[in-house]
Design a protein around this motif. Sequence first.
Motif, PDB file in Angstrom:
ATOM      1  N   VAL A   1       4.016   6.013  15.163  1.00  0.00           N
ATOM      2  CA  VAL A   1       5.216   4.768  15.580  1.00  0.00           C
ATOM      3  C   VAL A   1       4.335   4.771  16.444  1.00  0.00           C
ATOM      4  O   VAL A   1       3.944   5.123  17.765  1.00  0.00           O
ATOM      5  CB  VAL A   1       6.338   5.372  15.903  1.00  0.00           C
ATOM      6  N   ARG A   2       3.323   2.982  16.796  1.00  0.00           N
ATOM      7  CA  ARG A   2       2.324   3.095  17.819  1.00  0.00           C
ATOM      8  C   ARG A   2       3.510   2.185  18.727  1.00  0.00           C
ATOM      9  O   ARG A   2       4.049   0.896  18.364  1.00  0.00           O
ATOM     10  CB  ARG A   2       1.231   1.693  17.421  1.00  0.00           C
ATOM     11  N   VAL A   3       3.625   2.347  20.345  1.00  0.00           N
ATOM     12  CA  VAL A   3       4.531   1.068  21.070  1.00  0.00           C
ATOM     13  C   VAL A   3       3.860   0.259  21.174  1.00  0.00           C
ATOM     14  O   VAL A   3       2.191  -0.037  21.509  1.00  0.00           O
ATOM     15  CB  VAL A   3       5.013   2.411  22.717  1.00  0.00           C
ATOM     16  N   HIS A   4       3.694  -1.242  20.757  1.00  0.00           N
ATOM     17  CA  HIS A   4       2.892  -2.499  21.607  1.00  0.00           C
ATOM     18  C   HIS A   4       2.848  -2.115  23.086  1.00  0.00           C
ATOM     19  O   HIS A   4       3.844  -2.038  23.774  1.00  0.00           O
ATOM     20  CB  HIS A   4       3.863  -3.394  20.907  1.00  0.00           C
ATOM     21  N   PRO A   5       1.633  -2.668  22.954  1.00  0.00           N
ATOM     22  CA  PRO A   5       1.331  -1.998  24.559  1.00  0.00           C
ATOM     23  C   PRO A   5       1.869  -3.260  26.033  1.00  0.00           C
ATOM     24  O   PRO A   5       1.945  -3.454  26.696  1.00  0.00           O
ATOM     25  CB  PRO A   5      -0.140  -1.707  24.922  1.00  0.00           C
ATOM     26  N   ASP A   6       1.219  -4.721  24.994  1.00  0.00           N
ATOM     27  CA  ASP A   6       1.933  -5.547  25.608  1.00  0.00           C
ATOM     28  C   ASP A   6       3.717  -6.104  25.607  1.00  0.00           C
ATOM     29  O   ASP A   6       4.167  -7.011  26.405  1.00  0.00           O
ATOM     30  CB  ASP A   6       1.155  -6.857  25.259  1.00  0.00           C
ATOM     31  N   THR A   7       3.931  -5.958  24.186  1.00  0.00           N
ATOM     32  CA  THR A   7       5.887  -6.595  24.060  1.00  0.00           C
ATOM     33  C   THR A   7       6.977  -5.417  23.744  1.00  0.00           C
ATOM     34  O   THR A   7       7.510  -5.023  24.156  1.00  0.00           O
ATOM     35  CB  THR A   7       5.950  -7.083  22.824  1.00  0.00           C
ATOM     36  N   GLY A   8       6.040  -3.626  24.085  1.00  0.00           N
ATOM     37  CA  GLY A   8       7.012  -2.264  24.111  1.00  0.00           C
ATOM     38  C   GLY A   8       7.472  -2.541  22.371  1.00  0.00           C
ATOM     39  O   GLY A   8       8.427  -1.395  22.185  1.00  0.00           O
ATOM     40  N   GLU A   9       7.233  -3.671  22.009  1.00  0.00           N
ATOM     41  CA  GLU A   9       7.605  -3.384  20.410  1.00  0.00           C
ATOM     42  C   GLU A   9       7.024  -2.220  19.203  1.00  0.00           C
ATOM     43  O   GLU A   9       6.733  -1.489  19.493  1.00  0.00           O
ATOM     44  CB  GLU A   9       7.284  -4.493  19.246  1.00  0.00           C
ATOM     45  N   ARG A  10       7.784  -1.469  18.868  1.00  0.00           N
ATOM     46  CA  ARG A  10       7.618  -0.356  17.805  1.00  0.00           C
ATOM     47  C   ARG A  10       6.936  -1.162  16.490  1.00  0.00           C
ATOM     48  O   ARG A  10       7.290  -1.240  16.023  1.00  0.00           O
ATOM     49  CB  ARG A  10       8.604   0.621  17.615  1.00  0.00           C
ATOM     50  N   GLY A  11       5.853   0.040  15.737  1.00  0.00           N
ATOM     51  CA  GLY A  11       5.273  -0.544  14.933  1.00  0.00           C
ATOM     52  C   GLY A  11       4.741   0.761  14.449  1.00  0.00           C
ATOM     53  O   GLY A  11       4.442   1.606  14.479  1.00  0.00           O
ATOM     54  N   LEU A  12       4.793   0.802  12.793  1.00  0.00           N
ATOM     55  CA  LEU A  12       4.031   1.842  11.799  1.00  0.00           C
ATOM     56  C   LEU A  12       2.577   1.750  12.214  1.00  0.00           C
ATOM     57  O   LEU A  12       1.732   1.419  11.410  1.00  0.00           O
ATOM     58  CB  LEU A  12       4.566   2.014  10.807  1.00  0.00           C
ATOM     59  N   TYR A  13       2.307   2.437  12.385  1.00  0.00           N
ATOM     60  CA  TYR A  13       0.694   2.785  12.860  1.00  0.00           C
ATOM     61  C   TYR A  13      -0.123   3.404  11.132  1.00  0.00           C
ATOM     62  O   TYR A  13       0.404   4.920  11.507  1.00  0.00           O
ATOM     63  CB  TYR A  13       0.554   3.501  13.874  1.00  0.00           C
ATOM     64  N   LEU A  14      -0.443   3.426  10.470  1.00  0.00           N
ATOM     65  CA  LEU A  14      -0.493   3.934   8.886  1.00  0.00           C
ATOM     66  C   LEU A  14      -1.886   3.183   8.234  1.00  0.00           C
ATOM     67  O   LEU A  14      -2.571   3.363   8.800  1.00  0.00           O
ATOM     68  CB  LEU A  14       0.628   3.898   8.609  1.00  0.00           C
ATOM     69  N   GLY A  15      -1.537   2.774   6.568  1.00  0.00           N
ATOM     70  CA  GLY A  15      -3.042   1.854   6.236  1.00  0.00           C
ATOM     71  C   GLY A  15      -4.087   2.978   5.382  1.00  0.00           C
ATOM     72  O   GLY A  15      -3.379   4.189   6.106  1.00  0.00           O
ATOM     73  N   GLY A  16      -4.478   2.742   4.561  1.00  0.00           N
ATOM     74  CA  GLY A  16      -5.186   2.958   3.462  1.00  0.00           C
ATOM     75  C   GLY A  16      -6.375   4.284   4.008  1.00  0.00           C
ATOM     76  O   GLY A  16      -7.158   4.610   3.841  1.00  0.00           O
ATOM     77  N   PHE A  17      -6.260   4.204   5.852  1.00  0.00           N
ATOM     78  CA  PHE A  17      -7.327   5.268   6.137  1.00  0.00           C
ATOM     79  C   PHE A  17      -6.797   6.858   6.757  1.00  0.00           C
ATOM     80  O   PHE A  17      -7.218   7.269   7.118  1.00  0.00           O
ATOM     81  CB  PHE A  17      -7.527   4.918   7.673  1.00  0.00           C
ATOM     82  N   VAL A  18      -5.385   6.694   6.171  1.00  0.00           N
ATOM     83  CA  VAL A  18      -4.187   8.599   6.550  1.00  0.00           C
ATOM     84  C   VAL A  18      -5.043   9.318   5.387  1.00  0.00           C
ATOM     85  O   VAL A  18      -5.058   8.813   4.116  1.00  0.00           O
ATOM     86  CB  VAL A  18      -3.129   7.654   7.112  1.00  0.00           C
ATOM     87  N   ARG A  19      -5.328  10.227   6.339  1.00  0.00           N
ATOM     88  CA  ARG A  19      -5.983  11.347   5.425  1.00  0.00           C
ATOM     89  C   ARG A  19      -5.003  12.005   5.147  1.00  0.00           C
ATOM     90  O   ARG A  19      -4.858  12.581   4.183  1.00  0.00           O
ATOM     91  CB  ARG A  19      -7.401  12.170   6.119  1.00  0.00           C
ATOM     92  N   ARG A  20      -3.504  12.374   6.344  1.00  0.00           N
ATOM     93  CA  ARG A  20      -2.888  13.833   6.258  1.00  0.00           C
ATOM     94  C   ARG A  20      -2.048  13.468   7.364  1.00  0.00           C
ATOM     95  O   ARG A  20      -2.708  12.807   8.050  1.00  0.00           O
ATOM     96  CB  ARG A  20      -3.016  14.265   6.377  1.00  0.00           C
ATOM     97  N   PHE A  21      -0.911  14.075   7.555  1.00  0.00           N
ATOM     98  CA  PHE A  21      -0.237  13.803   8.292  1.00  0.00           C
ATOM     99  C   PHE A  21      -0.256  15.673   8.923  1.00  0.00           C
ATOM    100  O   PHE A  21      -0.340  16.784   8.243  1.00  0.00           O
ATOM    101  CB  PHE A  21       1.334  13.679   7.903  1.00  0.00           C
ATOM    102  N   VAL A  22      -0.164  15.227  10.737  1.00  0.00           N
ATOM    103  CA  VAL A  22      -0.644  16.592  11.558  1.00  0.00           C
ATOM    104  C   VAL A  22       0.753  17.738  10.997  1.00  0.00           C
ATOM    105  O   VAL A  22       1.775  17.313  11.015  1.00  0.00           O
ATOM    106  CB  VAL A  22      -0.315  16.841  12.632  1.00  0.00           C
ATOM    107  N   GLY A  23       0.832  18.941  10.175  1.00  0.00           N
ATOM    108  CA  GLY A  23       1.534  19.960  10.161  1.00  0.00           C
ATOM    109  C   GLY A  23       2.040  19.360   8.611  1.00  0.00           C
ATOM    110  O   GLY A  23       2.728  20.516   8.447  1.00  0.00           O
ATOM    111  N   LEU A  24       2.055  18.753   7.445  1.00  0.00           N
ATOM    112  CA  LEU A  24       2.480  18.598   6.465  1.00  0.00           C
ATOM    113  C   LEU A  24       0.777  18.996   5.772  1.00  0.00           C
ATOM    114  O   LEU A  24      -0.022  18.722   5.737  1.00  0.00           O
ATOM    115  CB  LEU A  24       2.716  17.315   6.098  1.00  0.00           C
TER     116      LEU A  24
END
Length: 300
Positions: free
Chosen positions: A190-213
Motif C-alpha cells: 500500500v503506497r501513500v501518494h506523495p501529493d494527495t495522501g491517497e492510499r493505493g495498491l502498489y502491485l502489478g505483473g512485476f511482483v514476484r513474491r511477498f516478504v514473509g510468504l
Amino acid sequence: MSTVATDRDVRKITGRIGAEITGVDITGPLDEETVGFLRAALAEHKALVFRGAPLDDEGQERFAAHFGELTTAHPTVRSVEGAPRVLPVDVDGGVANHWHTDVTFVLTPPRATTLASKVVPPHGGETLIANTGAAYRDLPEPLRRLADGLRAVHTNAYDYATPPEQQDDKDAERRAQFESISFETEHPVVRVHPDTGERGLYLGGFVRRFVGLTTTESRDVLRLLQAYVTRPENVVRVAWEPDQVVIFDNRITQHYAPDNFDGLPRRLHRVTVAGDVPVGVDGSTSRALVGDASHYVPQH
C-alpha cells in the motif's frame, strides 16, 4: 510565448478514473496556471486524454516535462534512435498484455507516463488503465489491514504472458534484452501518494513474491488483491486514434495493453516523468535489493 487555454474543460470518462481535456493546446508551451490546472486534473482523475494533439518526440518530451524531470527511455530496453528519453511501444517490442505499473522493479519508478499515438490499428489496440486508489478503498477492512502490512518484491524477471516454450526467437531476444540487467526492489503493497495522501495498491505483473510468504501463498494473495484493481468499475478503456496523447499517474494506476488487434501495426511513443521512493502507511520506504538504475533516473 506561452499558450493560454480558453474554454478548457474536464470531461469525466468514467466515474472512478479518466477524463478528457478539451480547450488546452498541449502542442505548444503552457503557462504556469494551465500546468497547475492539468496537474490538479491528473491528481483527481488519474488519467487524462488529449485528442487532436500531434506531438513529435521533442514536443512530447516538452509536454511531459511540465510534470517533472524526465527519465531515460527504460532501464534495459532501447530507446527510439536519436531520442534517449523516448521508448517505442509497438508489436516489435512485444505486447504488454498483463496488468502492471511502469518500471516498479527499480527504487524510484516513474511518477507519470505519457503515451502518444503514432500508428493506430483499425480495430483493437486499446490501453486499459486502473485506479489502484479506488481498489484499495474497495477492500473489506480485514483485507485492507492485511495489505497495509505487506511488502512485495518486484523484479524485471517477471512471469511473462507467453510461456517460454511458446516463445519464438524474437520473443526470446526481447526477453533477454528486458532482463539484461537484473533488478529487484522491495516496495510497500500500500503506497501513500506523495501529493494527495491517497492510499493505493502498489502491485502489478512485476511482483514476484511477498516478504514473509511462500511462492504459493504470494500467488494466492496477489490474485486476490489484483482482482480489486481490475474490477470493471475501476478501469477506463482508452481507444486510440491518430494524434492522441494520454498521461496517467504511475504512482496510483496500473495499465494493460490487450493483444486484440490481430498483429496489425500499432505504435505508441512513451516518455516517463521521474518519480520518488514509495512510502508505505507506516512511513517505511522501498529498498533496492538488486540492480543499479542510476542510468535511468536523474541524478542530483
